[in-house]
Design an enzyme around this catalytic site. Structure first.
Site, PDB file in Angstrom:
ATOM      1  N   TRP A 291       0.805  -1.221   0.000  1.00  0.00           N
ATOM      2  CA  TRP A 291       0.000   0.000   0.000  1.00  0.00           C
ATOM      3  C   TRP A 291       0.838   1.272   0.000  1.00  0.00           C
ATOM      4  CZ3 TRP A 291       2.063   1.757   4.395  1.00  0.00           C
ATOM      5  CH2 TRP A 291       2.356   0.849   5.432  1.00  0.00           C
TER       6      TRP A 291
ATOM      7  N   LYS B  92      -2.933  -8.506  -7.440  1.00  0.00           N
ATOM      8  CA  LYS B  92      -3.761  -8.137  -6.283  1.00  0.00           C
ATOM      9  C   LYS B  92      -3.154  -6.912  -5.607  1.00  0.00           C
ATOM     10  CE  LYS B  92      -3.828  -9.131  -1.767  1.00  0.00           C
ATOM     11  NZ  LYS B  92      -4.460  -7.950  -1.234  1.00  0.00           N
TER      12      LYS B  92
ATOM     13  N   SER C 216       5.942  -7.236   3.347  1.00  0.00           N
ATOM     14  CA  SER C 216       6.700  -7.603   4.546  1.00  0.00           C
ATOM     15  C   SER C 216       7.466  -8.904   4.331  1.00  0.00           C
ATOM     16  CB  SER C 216       5.749  -7.759   5.728  1.00  0.00           C
ATOM     17  OG  SER C 216       4.863  -8.826   5.484  1.00  0.00           O
TER      18      SER C 216
ATOM     19  N   TYR D 234       4.059 -21.304  -0.396  1.00  0.00           N
ATOM     20  CA  TYR D 234       2.984 -21.542  -1.379  1.00  0.00           C
ATOM     21  C   TYR D 234       3.564 -22.196  -2.630  1.00  0.00           C
ATOM     22  CZ  TYR D 234       0.432 -17.841   1.256  1.00  0.00           C
ATOM     23  OH  TYR D 234      -0.164 -17.081   2.212  1.00  0.00           O
TER      24      TYR D 234
ATOM     25  N   GLU E  30      10.487  -8.650  -2.956  1.00  0.00           N
ATOM     26  CA  GLU E  30      11.125  -7.383  -2.558  1.00  0.00           C
ATOM     27  C   GLU E  30      10.533  -7.051  -1.195  1.00  0.00           C
ATOM     28  OE1 GLU E  30      11.759  -4.040  -1.463  1.00  0.00           O
ATOM     29  OE2 GLU E  30      10.543  -3.215  -3.082  1.00  0.00           O
TER      30      GLU E  30
ATOM     31  N   CYS F 120      10.219   0.932   2.003  1.00  0.00           N
ATOM     32  CA  CYS F 120      11.104  -0.201   2.305  1.00  0.00           C
ATOM     33  C   CYS F 120      12.568   0.216   2.335  1.00  0.00           C
ATOM     34  CB  CYS F 120      10.885  -1.332   1.304  1.00  0.00           C
ATOM     35  SG  CYS F 120      10.955  -0.798  -0.397  1.00  0.00           S
TER      36      CYS F 120
ATOM     37  N   LYS G 164       1.481   1.028  15.706  1.00  0.00           N
ATOM     38  CA  LYS G 164       2.711   0.238  15.639  1.00  0.00           C
ATOM     39  C   LYS G 164       3.937   1.166  15.702  1.00  0.00           C
ATOM     40  CE  LYS G 164       5.249  -2.490  12.257  1.00  0.00           C
ATOM     41  NZ  LYS G 164       5.298  -3.060  10.935  1.00  0.00           N
TER      42      LYS G 164
ATOM     43  N   GLU H 195      11.808  -3.368  11.464  1.00  0.00           N
ATOM     44  CA  GLU H 195      11.321  -2.368  10.508  1.00  0.00           C
ATOM     45  C   GLU H 195      10.119  -1.648  11.121  1.00  0.00           C
ATOM     46  OE1 GLU H 195       9.553  -3.707   6.737  1.00  0.00           O
ATOM     47  OE2 GLU H 195      10.738  -2.142   5.783  1.00  0.00           O
TER      48      GLU H 195
HETATM   49  P1  NDP Z   1       1.947  -7.268   4.021  1.00  0.00           P
HETATM   50  O1  NDP Z   1       3.214  -7.882   3.635  1.00  0.00           O
HETATM   51  O2  NDP Z   1       1.059  -7.972   4.969  1.00  0.00           O
HETATM   52  O3  NDP Z   1       1.065  -6.945   2.720  1.00  0.00           O
HETATM   53  C1  NDP Z   1       1.574  -6.843   1.417  1.00  0.00           C
HETATM   54  C2  NDP Z   1       0.634  -7.544   0.439  1.00  0.00           C
HETATM   55  O4  NDP Z   1       0.547  -8.932   0.772  1.00  0.00           O
HETATM   56  C3  NDP Z   1      -0.788  -7.015   0.484  1.00  0.00           C
HETATM   57  O5  NDP Z   1      -1.347  -7.046  -0.811  1.00  0.00           O
HETATM   58  C4  NDP Z   1      -1.464  -8.021   1.385  1.00  0.00           C
HETATM   59  O6  NDP Z   1      -2.870  -8.091   1.217  1.00  0.00           O
HETATM   60  C5  NDP Z   1      -0.818  -9.309   0.947  1.00  0.00           C
HETATM   61  N1  NDP Z   1      -0.913 -10.378   1.940  1.00  0.00           N
HETATM   62  C6  NDP Z   1      -1.093 -10.258   3.285  1.00  0.00           C
HETATM   63  N2  NDP Z   1      -1.158 -11.482   3.861  1.00  0.00           N
HETATM   64  C7  NDP Z   1      -1.004 -12.389   2.865  1.00  0.00           C
HETATM   65  C8  NDP Z   1      -0.986 -13.803   2.834  1.00  0.00           C
HETATM   66  N3  NDP Z   1      -1.141 -14.534   3.938  1.00  0.00           N
HETATM   67  N4  NDP Z   1      -0.805 -14.427   1.641  1.00  0.00           N
HETATM   68  C9  NDP Z   1      -0.659 -13.706   0.513  1.00  0.00           C
HETATM   69  N5  NDP Z   1      -0.693 -12.355   0.485  1.00  0.00           N
HETATM   70  C10 NDP Z   1      -0.851 -11.698   1.643  1.00  0.00           C
HETATM   71  O7  NDP Z   1       2.262  -5.837   4.584  1.00  0.00           O
HETATM   72  P2  NDP Z   1       1.309  -4.949   5.505  1.00  0.00           P
HETATM   73  O8  NDP Z   1       0.541  -4.159   4.584  1.00  0.00           O
HETATM   74  O9  NDP Z   1       0.489  -5.691   6.464  1.00  0.00           O
HETATM   75  O10 NDP Z   1       2.392  -4.156   6.339  1.00  0.00           O
HETATM   76  C11 NDP Z   1       3.041  -4.780   7.451  1.00  0.00           C
HETATM   77  C12 NDP Z   1       4.491  -4.383   7.489  1.00  0.00           C
HETATM   78  O11 NDP Z   1       5.130  -4.887   6.322  1.00  0.00           O
HETATM   79  C13 NDP Z   1       4.744  -2.883   7.442  1.00  0.00           C
HETATM   80  O12 NDP Z   1       4.648  -2.291   8.688  1.00  0.00           O
HETATM   81  C14 NDP Z   1       6.139  -2.863   6.906  1.00  0.00           C
HETATM   82  O13 NDP Z   1       7.042  -3.111   7.948  1.00  0.00           O
HETATM   83  C15 NDP Z   1       6.150  -4.017   5.917  1.00  0.00           C
HETATM   84  N6  NDP Z   1       5.875  -3.577   4.527  1.00  0.00           N
HETATM   85  C16 NDP Z   1       6.908  -3.498   3.664  1.00  0.00           C
HETATM   86  C17 NDP Z   1       6.694  -3.032   2.385  1.00  0.00           C
HETATM   87  C18 NDP Z   1       7.795  -2.901   1.409  1.00  0.00           C
HETATM   88  O14 NDP Z   1       7.714  -2.077   0.506  1.00  0.00           O
HETATM   89  N7  NDP Z   1       8.823  -3.714   1.480  1.00  0.00           N
HETATM   90  C19 NDP Z   1       5.379  -2.590   1.932  1.00  0.00           C
HETATM   91  C20 NDP Z   1       4.325  -2.774   2.897  1.00  0.00           C
HETATM   92  C21 NDP Z   1       4.611  -3.231   4.142  1.00  0.00           C
HETATM   93  P3  NDP Z   1      -3.834  -7.210   2.183  1.00  0.00           P
HETATM   94  O15 NDP Z   1      -3.514  -5.819   1.904  1.00  0.00           O
HETATM   95  O16 NDP Z   1      -5.168  -7.608   1.735  1.00  0.00           O
HETATM   96  O17 NDP Z   1      -3.498  -7.623   3.595  1.00  0.00           O
END
Ligand code: NDP
Length: 505
Positions: free
Chosen positions: A170, A194, A248, A258, A270, A305, A355, A404
């Site tokens: 996001w 997605k 994450s 998976y 990434e 990130c 958080k 992070e």
């Molecule tokens: P997530 O890794 O949970 O989400 C990233 C994507 O993965 C979203 O589209 C999410 O869907 C999807 N996802 C979540 N759970 C699953 C699953 N079990 N199987 C497959 N896909 C899944 O990040 P968050 O948005 O929850 O953020 C949590 C932390 O992750 C942040 O605080 C940050 O530390 C890190 N983060 C790092 C990023 C980067 O650019 N490297 C970007 C975003 C977060 P949905 O949105 O529907 O949950």
């Protein structure tokens, strides 16, 4: 014509009223509701108020999207197009994104809370540029002829994987989509993507523009909905050949499971970071360095990130660097993301804000000193605002230096010797980005080589540009890179064709 003029806050509010948001799944060239008809609410992080009810896809919708993408991959409507024609269609798409940059930027701002100056002025132009950059490479990717023995010919060519799945975060909804879609589509794949549940809206409109540009039905499919159903179904689908993810590290690991438990699809991850910014004692231009340090950690609310979240500074210059940093604070106004003056909008969700503030509290308890920020502000708006936060007296073994945070929180750590600086910088499970500041070319080269990170910026904060690969060492990445022609490798298979020639006569 690019529509990248930043609106005033009043213009933005008026234009938002007129937006017609796309909220359904985009499958096989058209919009449709989720198979079970359910929806979820998308909320504006600046107000806490709902902005749209978005189709809540599920496994049945992933099935439909993959079926469409599989048909499109198998009949070659995209992969067998003349590469020059594929290029023209993608370039047209990039033009359309630019022409709708203001509309798309407004959508991104109300959905993600990102400042309007960034979404209209940077994110959307960069999204278009990324698509165009990869498109223009589509008809310039050559194969090879191997140096084989007389009487044989061997060609080494690249072929599209087939169907690519993409799951994105996001923090840069449109740009992250483009980083996956640009190279995947330019190399002839079809895609099921997605978006993050918090930020589905810009991608749905961008997909509609793809159809307008002439991308054939089934080539690009968007399934909105939760990660643990839609994301997992994409990750496990036996007819998806490759998977690209940004998010994450925890969820990234799941995609490897998976894949292992399904069809061994290629996985490109990434992931997170805990990037160091090293300042050596010979630096001179404290103002410029402080401006870079601030951008590295406060840009995009620190929801980045590659955020430079650990300032590793030599004891001799620490106070001067912190004074210069303090002077930068006024240049990072926090507020309504629709105001063109705003540089820091709200955190994406209340949970993310809690958080971030929770980490600051843990830092305090572990003995660190909060110099500035560290509490929620502008609560009356209903939004989730955290001001730029600087925490001093941090040791690298403290929680805030190890995990992070994904917010505008900078941890300040001192060092005395170059070896100590490098050791602290590398003492992290992550390895995405880093920066170092020095006037000494020897120090710059030596330290740049020793830092365990996919990107090392010298005397600046930078992730490079579209010509350079982006990806991480250690827990920050796996299986490939975003950006540059290197990104094309992971979306293609390598094929050897070995030909035995008959002797003359
Ligand atoms: P997530 O890794 O949970 O989400 C990233 C994507 O993965 C979203 O589209 C999410 O869907 C999807 N996802 C979540 N759970 C699953 C699953 N079990 N199987 C497959 N896909 C899944 O990040 P968050 O948005 O929850 O953020 C949590 C932390 O992750 C942040 O605080 C940050 O530390 C890190 N983060 C790092 C990023 C980067 O650019 N490297 C970007 C975003 C977060 P949905 O949105 O529907 O949950």
């Amino acid at each position: 014509m690019p529509d990248t003029l930043i609106p005033t806050a009043d213009e933005a509010r008026a234009e938002i009223e007129r937006l017609s948001l796309r909220t359904q799944l985009f499958i096989d060239g058209g919009f449709r509701d989720a198979a079970d008809g359910t929806r979820f609410t998308s909320v504006n992080p600046a107000t806490g108020r709902p902005i749209a009810e978005v189709a809540r896809g599920g496994p049945a919708d992933v099935e439909a999207a993959v079926a469409a993408a599989r048909r499109a991959a198998d009949d070659g409507r995209w992969s067998r197009l003349n590469p020059g024609d594929r290029k023209q269609i993608l370039v047209r798409w990039a033009h359309l994104i630019e022409a709708h940059a203001r509309e798309l930027g407004l959508i991104e701002t109300i959905d993600a809370g990102k400042p309007i100056t960034d979404t209209v002025g940077l994110d959307m132009p960069e999204t278009a540029m990324c698509i165009r950059w990869h498109a223009e490479a589509a008809d310039k990717l050559y194969g090879q002829v191997a140096p084989t023995p007389e009487g044989t010919v061997a060609t080494i060519t690249r072929e599209p994987l087939g169907v690519v799945g993409a799951v994105i975060p996001w923090n840069y909804p449109a740009q992250m989509a483009a980083w996956k879609l640009g190279p995947a589509l330019a190399t002839g794949n079809t895609v099921v993507i997605k978006p993050a549940s918090n930020t589905s809206l810009s991608l749905l409109r961008i997909a509609e523009l793809a159809a307008e540009a002439g991308i054939p039905d089934g080539v690009l499919n968007v399934v909105t909905g939760p990660g643990d159903t839609v994301g997992e179904a994409i990750g496990r689908h036996p007819h998806i050949d490759g998977l690209a993810f940004t998010g994450s590290t925890e969820v990234g690991r799941r995609f490897l499971h998976y894949s292992a438990e399904s069809n061994l699809k290629r996985v490109m991850l990434e992931l997170g970071g805990k990037s160091p910014q090293l300042v050596f004692p010979d630096v001179i231009d404290f103002e410029t360095i402080a401006a870079n340090i601030a951008a590295a950690i406060f840009w995009n609310m620190g929801e980045n990130c590659s955020a430079g979240s650990r300032l590793i500074v030599h004891r001799a210059v620490k106070e001067r660097v912190l004074d210069a940093l303090q002077a930068q604070m006024a240049l990072w106004p926090v507020g309504d993301p629709l105001d063109p003056a705003t540089k820091i909008g709200p955190m994406i969700t209340r949970g993310q804000m809690e958080k971030v503030l929770g980490y600051v509290e843990i830092g305090r308890r572990e003995g660190a000193r909060v110099l500035t920020g560290g509490t929620q502000i502008l609560e009356e708006t209903g939004g989730w605002y955290v001001p730029p936060t600087v925490v001093d007296n941090v040791r690298n073994d403290m929680t805030i230096a190890r995990e992070e945070i994904f917010g505008p929180v900078l941890s300040v750590i001192e060092f005395d010797t170059e070896a100590e600086a490098v050791a602290i910088a590398n003492d992290t499970p992550y390895g995405l980005a880093s920066s170092l500041y020095t006037e000494n070319l020897n120090v710059a080269h030596r330290v740049a080589r020793e830092l365990q990170a996919g990107v090392v910026a010298v005397n600046c904060y930078s992730e490079g540009d579209m010509t350079t690969p982006f990806g991480g060492y250690k827990l920050s990445g796996f299986g490939g890179h975003d950006k540059s022609v290197h990104a094309h490798d992971q979306y293609t298979e390598t094929k050897t064709i070995w030909i035995q020639l008959k002797a003359a006569g």
